[in-house]
Design a protein around this motif. Structure first.
Motif, mmCIF file in Angstrom:
data_model
loop_
_atom_site.group_PDB
_atom_site.id
_atom_site.type_symbol
_atom_site.label_atom_id
_atom_site.label_comp_id
_atom_site.label_asym_id
_atom_site.label_seq_id
_atom_site.Cartn_x
_atom_site.Cartn_y
_atom_site.Cartn_z
ATOM 1 N N LEU A 353 -0.007 1.177 -4.090
ATOM 2 C CA LEU A 353 -0.331 2.175 -3.070
ATOM 3 C C LEU A 353 -1.835 2.467 -3.074
ATOM 4 O O LEU A 353 -2.459 2.573 -2.006
ATOM 5 N N SER A 354 -2.426 2.584 -4.261
ATOM 6 C CA SER A 354 -3.865 2.857 -4.361
ATOM 7 C C SER A 354 -4.684 1.712 -3.779
ATOM 8 O O SER A 354 -5.783 1.929 -3.247
ATOM 9 N N ALA A 355 -4.152 0.503 -3.891
ATOM 10 C CA ALA A 355 -4.855 -0.668 -3.357
ATOM 11 C C ALA A 355 -4.667 -0.809 -1.851
ATOM 12 O O ALA A 355 -5.217 -1.734 -1.234
ATOM 13 N N GLY A 356 -3.889 0.100 -1.241
ATOM 14 C CA GLY A 356 -3.681 0.049 0.208
ATOM 15 C C GLY A 356 -2.756 -1.055 0.656
ATOM 16 O O GLY A 356 -2.832 -1.512 1.812
ATOM 17 N N LEU A 357 -1.855 -1.491 -0.217
ATOM 18 C CA LEU A 357 -0.964 -2.604 0.103
ATOM 19 C C LEU A 357 0.144 -2.129 1.043
ATOM 20 O O LEU A 357 0.857 -1.167 0.738
ATOM 21 N N VAL A 358 0.315 -2.778 2.171
ATOM 22 C CA VAL A 358 1.374 -2.473 3.129
ATOM 23 C C VAL A 358 2.067 -3.780 3.508
ATOM 24 O O VAL A 358 1.415 -4.712 3.983
ATOM 25 N N LEU A 359 3.363 -3.848 3.270
ATOM 26 C CA LEU A 359 4.107 -5.095 3.485
ATOM 27 C C LEU A 359 5.115 -4.971 4.632
ATOM 28 O O LEU A 359 5.925 -5.873 4.823
ATOM 29 N N THR A 360 5.081 -3.869 5.372
ATOM 30 C CA THR A 360 6.048 -3.653 6.442
ATOM 31 C C THR A 360 5.337 -3.375 7.757
ATOM 32 O O THR A 360 4.152 -2.990 7.788
ATOM 33 N N ALA A 395 6.019 4.929 -0.688
ATOM 34 C CA ALA A 395 6.017 3.563 -1.216
ATOM 35 C C ALA A 395 7.081 2.713 -0.519
ATOM 36 O O ALA A 395 6.838 1.548 -0.178
ATOM 37 N N LEU A 396 8.263 3.307 -0.296
ATOM 38 C CA LEU A 396 9.312 2.561 0.415
ATOM 39 C C LEU A 396 8.840 2.123 1.779
ATOM 40 O O LEU A 396 9.088 0.994 2.228
ATOM 41 N N GLU A 397 8.176 3.021 2.500
ATOM 42 C CA GLU A 397 7.701 2.700 3.850
ATOM 43 C C GLU A 397 6.688 1.556 3.830
ATOM 44 O O GLU A 397 6.536 0.829 4.821
ATOM 45 N N CYS A 398 6.009 1.398 2.694
ATOM 46 C CA CYS A 398 5.067 0.272 2.550
ATOM 47 C C CYS A 398 5.763 -1.000 2.082
ATOM 48 O O CYS A 398 5.122 -2.044 1.890
ATOM 49 N N GLY A 399 7.093 -0.925 1.845
ATOM 50 C CA GLY A 399 7.837 -2.102 1.392
ATOM 51 C C GLY A 399 7.759 -2.329 -0.095
ATOM 52 O O GLY A 399 7.962 -3.454 -0.571
ATOM 53 N N ILE A 400 7.474 -1.257 -0.884
ATOM 54 C CA ILE A 400 7.261 -1.374 -2.321
ATOM 55 C C ILE A 400 8.146 -0.358 -3.034
ATOM 56 O O ILE A 400 8.283 0.779 -2.577
ATOM 57 N N ALA A 401 8.744 -0.745 -4.183
ATOM 58 C CA ALA A 401 9.617 0.177 -4.906
ATOM 59 C C ALA A 401 9.727 -0.230 -6.365
ATOM 60 O O ALA A 401 9.499 -1.389 -6.728
ATOM 61 N N ILE A 424 12.486 -3.964 1.914
ATOM 62 C CA ILE A 424 11.615 -3.823 0.741
ATOM 63 C C ILE A 424 11.251 -5.232 0.294
ATOM 64 O O ILE A 424 12.123 -6.073 0.107
ATOM 65 N N ARG A 425 9.944 -5.479 0.084
ATOM 66 C CA ARG A 425 9.511 -6.856 -0.195
ATOM 67 C C ARG A 425 8.905 -7.041 -1.583
ATOM 68 O O ARG A 425 8.677 -8.169 -2.003
#
Length: 953
Positions: A353-360, A395-401, A424-425
């Motif tokens: 999340l801090s790195a700005g990662l978005v997978l969705t 985090a879920l909305e970014c595809g991360i969990a 979730i990816r």
């Protein structure tokens, strides 16, 4: 391309192996069954039990679902058992979607839904309890599916699987579904022995091929290169990046360069195929090792002063966000990254999340938010805030969990559902995710190949590696799966290849009798029949098979002993008797010599303790032999270790090893107050004074030695006389006979040791059962084949501390407690710290404190009874959750409890649910109406808020 005739012939073969019922069942799925699935279904249809051992994701659950299908078609019942509640919930939802809610039920510790349905999904413990209680629900049962049956190797719960297998009625057909294990045939033999006709089907082929990789820095390399590709690339592995599947790319001069370098390929067998470890990885390992050695050398202060900086590795592991980004760039998501730490999983999510990662996409994020909020709608808002719901949802909305046992069960279920839908990816999980839950991914990443096991950092076993990487590759979605190991400092490609290439995952029984099991069995079939039934366990089956080889070796030893005895025969008399006398004499003399040496060592120690500064002594042995003066007696430690100055100016610390005989001072000299052991001049002057003193003395001190033969031992004299009088003493071939007799003696000792091992492994389960029954008879729970009223109450308690619970009920320890107080006391029976918690946890005062003290004292009494019967089953009650349970039962807020208890939400909820189950067992087992009422009220107090919330969708 096969011809039309070949395809038709293959179709006819499949038709012959199948049947109309199987064809109709296959129509419910969107794919054609694999041959192993058809064979297993056919065996089940023909009235056989079935053991199916196949890799994770291969579709072996199809066979279990065919048993469900058959039961519904025949109008009978099928129980589908799983090892964990989450898997039961998942399977329940799948079967409800296919057959309807009216035909499918669920029974777990938390939920009871439509328990009389023809198909019931349950945890294995529920079925075990039903068998012991003779539940009416067992009527009409025709099939039992035991999913994840390899759980019987579990150290804590594995015995339950064997209990079910042994005690199921013979008329019930069993479907055992297991991960790939290396001894499936052995397990199948046991099933045939205890369950009758059982077909064993082993399929080691993965439905989706798995590629093995290593991520070094920011690049992903293939772990293996096949022979054809290597010929094309010259063996340097430069083009072995993930995603580059053109292994046949040609490089001119590759073979020549390889020969010039003298490179030797390293090969390994994987799935019957010979593969070579990527030579580039081998070179990276060599360079990494060289840099590490250089770093160690340059840590020396002088090296730093010359300006040499410590070299930095070019192969430092990438950050977690960087790993996910690289996988995303290569099209290898969704991925599960296994991190063997709950905190590490949570940190990984925060780092991404801090790195700005978005997978969705925004649309996917909206779907995720809507689903998560709907599932959590019943959880109180205040509790959601404590659980960090907003950050978790972001985090879920970014595809991360994250996914681990410390999470709220509802949160884990949401992650599992969204991941299975592809929303979730990137999931960061502990190894518990590899156990049962259906969450396949395209890629599995293993951050490190070692983990903390509670005592030390240990390397993953090949079986654990296979379980983890079994998640890679989604059937019907992915063409291939990928396993990526992250390169760490000191990594070895051969070690990684060994994990990836070894298919050893043996299934070993963890079965042992318990107190609850004993009273249930004796109450049903009597002690003798119970003993026989336990002899049928897989544990005894494996022990007996291990004994076979030992027995064969024992027979060989016994035959050799006969030959040795024949060779030692003497015409003058019984030479074996003569050899025994010689051996007794030798043993006696050795013992006396050992005793004399021990006495001399004690005398030497005592003499060292008497030394004082200025004593002149002579060191008779060791590296510092010669004269010396005592500087410091060295009496500050357990053993005296004087500091001395030798005649050659050396200051040394000596000890008892330098004195095989007592030491006595031959004189004394003064040690100047100005003497410094660090000053060469002081040492030289004092050594000179010592030499002058020795010249004045003229002679060495006399050491006292005990008389060599003072008081000759009477037993030695007797044995020597017996030897001289024996007729074999005068035999001309006496020493030849003696050599054979000595060989006989050595082999006889080995044979006796072997015989003890055989006896120790034979009937081991039955012997343990007898000891358990001995404990129960001492305490009045059993009387031969009769179970007392107290024993009947014990039969209703399924717990690691079952006997302690029964004793607390019998002695009335809980009869005057309030519901809140009973909840606190019962918490000590279900909680067990994951690590060493504080030695004196906070406890409620008053009756809770007093009752807990009585419970611990009672545990001590039971521990003594166990020790008399040589068993040890009862652990000490753990007080670490008592204060937390007390506060929760009296209504305190979740945030205050979690903040003070240092527990994660998942651990708290799981332990609280175990407490609810224990309170229910106490209510069901007690004969005291007041205790029953108190236990039920206590259960209601604990079952609130996040503990009460569990959903089925």
């Amino acid at each position: 391309m096969s011809s039309h005739a070949e395809r038709y012939a293959a179709f006819r073969r499949r038709q012959g192996a199948s049947s109309p019922a199987i064809e109709a069942f296959q129509g419910l799925y969107g794919f054609e069954f694999d041959p192993f699935q058809v064979r297993a279904c056919k065996a089940l249809e023909n009235g056989h039990g079935v053991l199916v051992a196949a890799p994770t994701g291969s579709g072996k659950t199809v066979v279990g679902e065919f048993a469900v299908h058959q039961a519904l078609a025949e109008g009978t019942k099928c129980f589908y058992t799983t090892p964990i509640k989450a898997l039961s919930n998942q399977k329940f939802n799948d079967l409800v979607a296919r057959y309807g809610a009216d035909r499918v039920g669920l029974l777990t510790g938390d939920n009871s839904v439509n328990g009389d349905a023809p198909v019931v999904v349950m945890t294995t413990e529920v079925l075990r309890n039903m068998l012991y209680e003779g539940s009416a629900t067992l009527g009409g049962l025709a099939y039992v599916v035991m999913d994840e049956v390899h759980y019987l190797a579990d150290r804590f719960r594995g015995a339950v699987w064997e209990e079910v297998i042994i005690h199921l009625p013979e008329s019930v057909r069993m479907v055992a579904l297991s991960a790939t294990v290396s001894n499936a045939e052995e397990f199948g033999e046991w099933l045939q022995q205890v369950r009758g006709d059982t077909t064993v089907i082993v399929d080691e082929k993965r439905p989706v091929p798995l590629w093995q990789h290593v991520m070094v820095g920011d690049r992903i390399h293939d772990l293996f290169v096949d022979l054809e590709a290597e010929e094309g690339t010259g063996g340097d592995g430069e083009d072995s990046e993930a995603g580059d599947r053109d292994r046949g790319r040609n490089r001119k001069g590759g073979k020549k360069r390889r020969r010039e370098r003298g490179w030797q390929p390293r090969e390994i067998r994987v799935g019957g195929q010979t593969l070579r470890i990527n030579p580039r990885l081998s070179r990276i390992a060599e360079e990494d090792s060289r840099l590490t050695q250089l770093a160690h050398r340059r840590r020396h202060p002088q090296a730093r002063s010359r300006g040499n900086m410590r070299p930095r590795s070019r192969f430092a592991p990438p950050s977690r966000p960087a790993i996910v980004e690289e996988l995303d760039d290569l099209g290898l998501l969704p991925a599960i990254t296994f991190i063997f730490s709950r905190a590490g999983c949570d940190d990984a999510v925060r780092q991404c999340l801090s790195a700005g990662l978005v997978l969705t996409t925004p649309e996917e994020a909206e779907v995720i938010r809507e689903y998560a909020e709907t599932r959590c709608a019943d959880i109180p808002g205040a509790d959601l805030a404590v659980l960090g719901f907003d950050q978790w949802l972001r985090a879920l909305e970014c595809g991360i969990a994250a996914h681990h046992a410390g999470m709220l069960p509802t949160f884990k279920e949401i992650v599992e559902h969204l991941f299975s839908r592809g929303l979730i990816r990137a999931v960061f999980a502990t190894e518990t995710l590899a156990l049962g839950i259906n969450m396949p991914a395209r890629t599995v990443v293993i951050e490190k190949i070692d983990k903390w096991n509670g005592e030390a950092h240990v390397q993953l076993t090949p079986g654990e590696y296979t379980q983890l990487t079994g998640r890679a590759g989604r059937r019907g979605i992915d063409v291939e799966g990928h396993a990526v190991v992250v390169w760490q400092a000191g990594s070895d490609p051969e070690t990684i290849a060994g994990l990836a290439g070894t298919r050893t995952y043996p299934l070993n029984s963890s079965f042992q009798p318990s107190y609850n099991m004993a009273v249930n069995l004796v109450g049903q079939v009597g002690r003798r029949r119970s003993r026989t039934m336990l002899e049928e366990s897989f544990a005894q089956f494996q022990a007996d098979r291990a004994v076979v080889g030992l027995v064969k070796q024992l027979r060989k030893h016994e035959e050799a002993l006969e030959g040795y005895a024949a060779s030692a025969e003497c015409h003058l008399g019984d030479f074996m008797e003569y050899a025994r006398l010689r051996r007794e004499l030798s043993d006696r003399e050795a013992m006396l010599s050992k005793n004399r040496s021990a006495r001399r060592r004690e005398e030497a120690l005592e003499s060292l303790e008497r030394l004082r500064p200025g004593d002149i002594i002579r060191i008779p042995a060791g590296r510092h032999t010669g004269h010396a003066v005592v500087l410091d007696p060295g009496l500050r430690h357990d053993l005296p270790a004087p500091l001395v100055l030798t005649v050659d100016k050396q200051v040394k610390r000596i000890n008892a090893a330098d004195f095989p005989v007592p030491v006595h001072a031959s004189g004394r000299m003064r040690i100047p107050k100005s003497f410094s052991a660090k000053s060469p001049r002081s040492r030289q002057d004092l050594a000179s004074t010592l030499r002058n003193k020795l010249k004045e003395q003229g002679t060495d001190p006399v050491y006292e030695r005990g008389p060599r033969n003072a008081g000759e031992d009477s037993e030695v004299l007797r044995l020597r006389a017996a030897l001289r009088e024996h007729p074999c003493h005068g035999c001309a071939e006496r020493e030849d006979h003696a050599r054979w007799a000595e060989r006989y003696h050595r082999l006889q000792r080995e044979t006796e040791s072997l015989r003890r091992r055989v006896e120790g492994r034979s009937h081991v389960i039955a012997r343990t059962f007898d000891r358990v029954c001995g404990v129960l008879e001492d305490l009045g729970y059993l009387d031969g084949d009769d179970v007392s009223d107290d024993g009947s109450r014990l039969a209703k308690v399924y717990s690691e501390l079952d006997l302690l619970v029964a004793e607390c009920l019998r002695r009335g320890l809980w009869k005057d407690l309030s519901p809140v107080e009973l909840a606190a006391c019962a918490a000590s029976l279900v909680y067990e710290a994951r690590r060493n918690d504080e030695a004196y946890p906070r406890l409620p005062g008053g009756r809770v404190d007093d009752t807990l003290a009585e419970m611990v004292r009672l545990w001590g009494e039971l521990n003594e009874v166990e020790a008399r019967h040589r068993v040890s089953f009862l652990r000490r009650p753990d007080l670490g959750f008592v204060w937390t349970a007390h506060r929760w039962a009296r209504g305190d807020r979740l945030d205050a409890i979690l903040r003070q208890s240092d527990m994660t939400a998942g651990d708290f909820v799981r332990t609280a649910k175990m407490l609810v189950d224990m309170l229910g067992q106490i209510a069901g087992a007690t004969g005291d109406q007041n205790v029953r009422s108190t236990a039920r009220k206590a259960s209601d107090l604990v079952r609130r808020g996040v503990v009460a919330y569990s959903s089925l969708t």
